[in-house]
Enzyme design. Structure first.
Site, PDB file in Angstrom:
ATOM      1  N   ASP A   1       0.842  -1.203   0.000  1.00 37.02           N
ATOM      2  CA  ASP A   1       0.000   0.000   0.000  1.00 37.02           C
ATOM      3  C   ASP A   1       0.872   1.246   0.000  1.00 37.02           C
ATOM      4  OD1 ASP A   1      -2.965   1.065   0.808  1.00 37.02           O
ATOM      5  OD2 ASP A   1      -1.405   2.286   1.772  1.00 37.02           O
TER       6      ASP A   1
ATOM      7  N   ILE B   1      -2.820  -3.153   7.051  1.00 41.21           N
ATOM      8  CA  ILE B   1      -1.580  -2.875   6.295  1.00 41.21           C
ATOM      9  C   ILE B   1      -0.530  -2.273   7.234  1.00 41.21           C
ATOM     10  CG2 ILE B   1      -2.329  -2.713   3.891  1.00 41.21           C
ATOM     11  CD1 ILE B   1      -2.924   0.296   4.418  1.00 41.21           C
TER      12      ILE B   1
ATOM     13  N   ARG C   1      10.114  -7.239  12.639  1.00 41.01           N
ATOM     14  CA  ARG C   1       8.709  -6.864  12.867  1.00 41.01           C
ATOM     15  C   ARG C   1       7.821  -7.213  11.680  1.00 41.01           C
ATOM     16  NH1 ARG C   1       9.500  -0.939  15.726  1.00 41.01           N
ATOM     17  NH2 ARG C   1      10.110  -1.718  17.783  1.00 41.01           N
TER      18      ARG C   1
ATOM     19  N   LYS D   1       2.803  -1.027   8.965  1.00 39.02           N
ATOM     20  CA  LYS D   1       4.075  -0.518   8.427  1.00 39.02           C
ATOM     21  C   LYS D   1       5.196  -0.825   9.411  1.00 39.02           C
ATOM     22  CE  LYS D   1       7.289   2.931   8.892  1.00 39.02           C
ATOM     23  NZ  LYS D   1       7.942   3.399  10.140  1.00 39.02           N
ATOM     24  N   SER D   2       6.319  -1.300   8.899  1.00 38.34           N
ATOM     25  CA  SER D   2       7.531  -1.375   9.715  1.00 38.34           C
ATOM     26  C   SER D   2       8.734  -1.305   8.800  1.00 38.34           C
ATOM     27  CB  SER D   2       7.595  -2.676  10.525  1.00 38.34           C
ATOM     28  OG  SER D   2       8.801  -2.694  11.252  1.00 38.34           O
ATOM     29  N   VAL D   3       9.810  -0.682   9.286  1.00 39.66           N
ATOM     30  CA  VAL D   3      11.051  -0.683   8.514  1.00 39.66           C
ATOM     31  C   VAL D   3      11.956  -1.834   8.951  1.00 39.66           C
ATOM     32  CG1 VAL D   3      11.007   1.788   7.989  1.00 39.66           C
ATOM     33  CG2 VAL D   3      12.116   1.003  10.103  1.00 39.66           C
TER      34      VAL D   3
ATOM     35  N   HIS E   1      -7.547   9.463  -2.113  1.00 40.42           N
ATOM     36  CA  HIS E   1      -6.875   9.558  -0.810  1.00 40.42           C
ATOM     37  C   HIS E   1      -7.675  10.332   0.233  1.00 40.42           C
ATOM     38  CE1 HIS E   1      -2.481   9.413   0.855  1.00 40.42           C
ATOM     39  NE2 HIS E   1      -3.344   9.312   1.835  1.00 40.42           N
TER      40      HIS E   1
ATOM     41  N   LYS F   1      -2.642   5.735  -4.353  1.00 40.32           N
ATOM     42  CA  LYS F   1      -3.759   6.660  -4.069  1.00 40.32           C
ATOM     43  C   LYS F   1      -3.625   7.957  -4.854  1.00 40.32           C
ATOM     44  CE  LYS F   1      -3.663   4.763   0.606  1.00 40.32           C
ATOM     45  NZ  LYS F   1      -2.228   4.567   0.879  1.00 40.32           N
TER      46      LYS F   1
ATOM     47  N   TYR G   1       3.064   9.765  -0.773  1.00 39.66           N
ATOM     48  CA  TYR G   1       4.158   9.245   0.064  1.00 39.66           C
ATOM     49  C   TYR G   1       5.533   9.471  -0.577  1.00 39.66           C
ATOM     50  CZ  TYR G   1       0.350   6.602   2.349  1.00 39.66           C
ATOM     51  OH  TYR G   1      -0.818   6.229   2.978  1.00 39.66           O
TER      52      TYR G   1
ATOM     53  N   ASN H   1       4.573  -9.373  12.219  1.00 40.56           N
ATOM     54  CA  ASN H   1       3.258  -8.815  11.883  1.00 40.56           C
ATOM     55  C   ASN H   1       2.457  -9.684  10.903  1.00 40.56           C
ATOM     56  OD1 ASN H   1       3.984  -6.709  13.534  1.00 40.56           O
ATOM     57  ND2 ASN H   1       4.377  -5.252  11.893  1.00 40.56           N
TER      58      ASN H   1
HETATM   59  P1  NAP Z   1       0.958   1.853  11.941  1.00 36.67           P
HETATM   60  O1  NAP Z   1       1.086   0.689  11.027  1.00 36.67           O
HETATM   61  O2  NAP Z   1      -0.200   1.981  12.849  1.00 36.67           O
HETATM   62  O3  NAP Z   1       2.231   1.956  12.875  1.00 36.67           O
HETATM   63  C1  NAP Z   1       3.529   1.977  12.395  1.00 36.67           C
HETATM   64  C2  NAP Z   1       4.448   2.136  13.601  1.00 36.67           C
HETATM   65  O4  NAP Z   1       4.442   0.922  14.388  1.00 36.67           O
HETATM   66  C3  NAP Z   1       5.865   2.411  13.224  1.00 36.67           C
HETATM   67  O5  NAP Z   1       6.390   3.335  14.159  1.00 36.67           O
HETATM   68  C4  NAP Z   1       6.544   1.051  13.389  1.00 36.67           C
HETATM   69  O6  NAP Z   1       7.912   1.229  13.731  1.00 36.67           O
HETATM   70  C5  NAP Z   1       5.774   0.459  14.546  1.00 36.67           C
HETATM   71  N1  NAP Z   1       5.704  -1.024  14.500  1.00 36.67           N
HETATM   72  C6  NAP Z   1       5.383  -1.795  13.444  1.00 36.67           C
HETATM   73  N2  NAP Z   1       5.363  -3.092  13.788  1.00 36.67           N
HETATM   74  C7  NAP Z   1       5.685  -3.141  15.093  1.00 36.67           C
HETATM   75  C8  NAP Z   1       5.841  -4.210  16.017  1.00 36.67           C
HETATM   76  N3  NAP Z   1       5.622  -5.478  15.643  1.00 36.67           N
HETATM   77  N4  NAP Z   1       6.199  -3.905  17.287  1.00 36.67           N
HETATM   78  C9  NAP Z   1       6.410  -2.621  17.675  1.00 36.67           C
HETATM   79  N5  NAP Z   1       6.286  -1.563  16.843  1.00 36.67           N
HETATM   80  C10 NAP Z   1       5.925  -1.829  15.565  1.00 36.67           C
HETATM   81  O7  NAP Z   1       1.048   3.238  11.119  1.00 36.67           O
HETATM   82  P2  NAP Z   1       0.851   3.775   9.665  1.00 36.67           P
HETATM   83  O8  NAP Z   1       2.088   3.535   8.881  1.00 36.67           O
HETATM   84  O9  NAP Z   1       0.380   5.172   9.781  1.00 36.67           O
HETATM   85  O10 NAP Z   1      -0.347   2.920   9.029  1.00 36.67           O
HETATM   86  C11 NAP Z   1      -0.160   1.761   8.259  1.00 36.67           C
HETATM   87  C12 NAP Z   1      -0.324   2.054   6.767  1.00 36.67           C
HETATM   88  O11 NAP Z   1      -1.616   2.616   6.515  1.00 36.67           O
HETATM   89  C13 NAP Z   1       0.617   3.125   6.215  1.00 36.67           C
HETATM   90  O12 NAP Z   1       1.931   2.672   6.043  1.00 36.67           O
HETATM   91  C14 NAP Z   1      -0.083   3.495   4.931  1.00 36.67           C
HETATM   92  O13 NAP Z   1       0.152   2.546   3.921  1.00 36.67           O
HETATM   93  C15 NAP Z   1      -1.529   3.494   5.389  1.00 36.67           C
HETATM   94  N6  NAP Z   1      -2.000   4.849   5.811  1.00 36.67           N
HETATM   95  C16 NAP Z   1      -2.986   5.439   5.063  1.00 36.67           C
HETATM   96  C17 NAP Z   1      -3.479   6.683   5.421  1.00 36.67           C
HETATM   97  C18 NAP Z   1      -4.558   7.292   4.603  1.00 36.67           C
HETATM   98  O14 NAP Z   1      -4.873   8.481   4.773  1.00 36.67           O
HETATM   99  N7  NAP Z   1      -5.161   6.540   3.695  1.00 36.67           N
HETATM  100  C19 NAP Z   1      -2.982   7.361   6.547  1.00 36.67           C
HETATM  101  C20 NAP Z   1      -1.981   6.736   7.303  1.00 36.67           C
HETATM  102  C21 NAP Z   1      -1.514   5.484   6.929  1.00 36.67           C
HETATM  103  P3  NAP Z   1       9.115   0.655  12.798  1.00 36.67           P
HETATM  104  O15 NAP Z   1       8.834   1.058  11.373  1.00 36.67           O
HETATM  105  O16 NAP Z   1      10.314   1.318  13.376  1.00 36.67           O
HETATM  106  O17 NAP Z   1       9.091  -0.827  12.998  1.00 36.67           O
END
Ligand code: NAP
Length: 283
Positions: A43, A226, A234, A228-230, A107, A73, A48, A238
């Protein structure tokens, strides 16, 4: 990987990999590692700034195109929105190095939503994208859009996590055949999600982490996730959520964490509509 079937029959993995906030120069590595870990849904978004890096990772993976599910998007377009949306879709596809897309999402629910949607419908009819959907649409905007257009969005990607569960919104989507997809499933760690005692306690019972409990809760609730992690460790953690099941009591305990409020921003407010609605990618 388990799939959901969208309202036009297209199959979509219920768990994928999000690349928001991964810097462009680290995205190729991250997506390469995610694909190696077994993710098949990626995604991204024009906003982005990392579509090209996603495309490189896909190309170099050697994974057959039909095994992948790629989402990007459309950002808000100036008039003529229909023409501009068609143009920027082709730019995204070129950056991704693909000749068709699996899912194209609007988006934000701002700007000339109708013009943008008509462009997306036309792209779908021309076979350029297998499914079209929206993101950040609250039920009123979603039902307005689907009531007055030909194609019902296949997906609505919205903020959904244990502190903002969207069950009433999901009910509306189920009623209209729109698949809910969670963004920010971990609330980006806000509210101390990763050390929440309820989630940790449930995890301990299953030998799973808080992240795995949250993702299991999402997929068990028929919500596409979906994370996210770098970090490769993880990414593997996940995706490893298909070998356990949350009990009714555990689901009830998670349900009690819902605050009913966004932890990020509310798209229905004048402030967000004014700020986000005015943002342009090249401006
Ligand atoms: P998220 O997935 O809720 O959280 C990501 C955070 O969690 C990062 O800081 C990551 O750190 C940490 N993390 C990941 N796996 C972990 C684990 N197993 N243990 C501990 N920490 C962990 O946040 P998000 O990236 O905002 O949302 C996910 C995806 O949704 C995005 O990447 C994007 O594709 C989509 N999104 C869409 C919109 C929209 O408006 N449509 C808005 C926001 C996001 P590290 O990377 O350091 O592991």
């Amino acid at each position: 990987m388990h799939n959901v079937t969208l309202n036009n029959g297209v199959e979509m993995p219920i768990l994928g990999f999000g690349v928001f906030q991964i810097p462009a120069d680290d995205t190729e590595r991250a997506v390469t590692e995610a694909l190696a870990a077994g993710y098949r849904l990626i995604d991204t978004a024009a906003a982005y700034g990392n579509e090209e890096a996603v495309g490189k990772a896909i190309k170099n993976s050697g994974i057959p195109r039909e095994e992948l599910f790629v989402t990007t998007k459309l950002w808000i377009q100036d008039a003529p929105a229909q023409e501009n949306a068609t143009r920027v879709f082709e730019t995204s596809l070129r950056k991704l190095g693909l000749d068709y897309l699996d899912l194209y999402l609007m988006h934000q629910p701002f700007g000339d939503v109708y013009g943008q949607w008509r462009a997306m419908e036309a792209l779908h009819h021309r076979g350029r994208v297998r499914a079209i959907g929206v993101s950040n649409f609250y039920p009123d905007r979603l039902v307005d859009l689907l009531s007055n257009n030909e194609v019902t969005p296949a997906v609505n990607q919205i903020e959904t996590h244990p502190f903002f569960q969207r069950t009433a919104d999901q009910d509306v989507m189920i009623e209209h055949g729109v698949q809910i997809q969670s963004w920010g499933g971990f609330a980006e760690g806000k509210n101390d999600l990763f050390t929440n005692p309820v989630l940790s306690g449930i995890g301990a019972k299953h030998g799973k982490s808080v992240a795995q409990v949250v993702l299991r809760w999402l997929v068990q609730s028929d919500i596409v996730a979906i994370p996210k992690s770098v970090r490769a460790d993880r990414m593997a953690e996940n995706i490893d959520v298909f070998d356990f099941e949350l009990t009714d009591d555990q689901l009830a305990a998670i349900a009690a964490l819902d605050t009913g409020e966004s932890l990020f921003f509310d798209h229905r407010t004048a402030a967000v509509a004014g700020q986000l609605g005015k943002r342009r990618l090249d401006g």
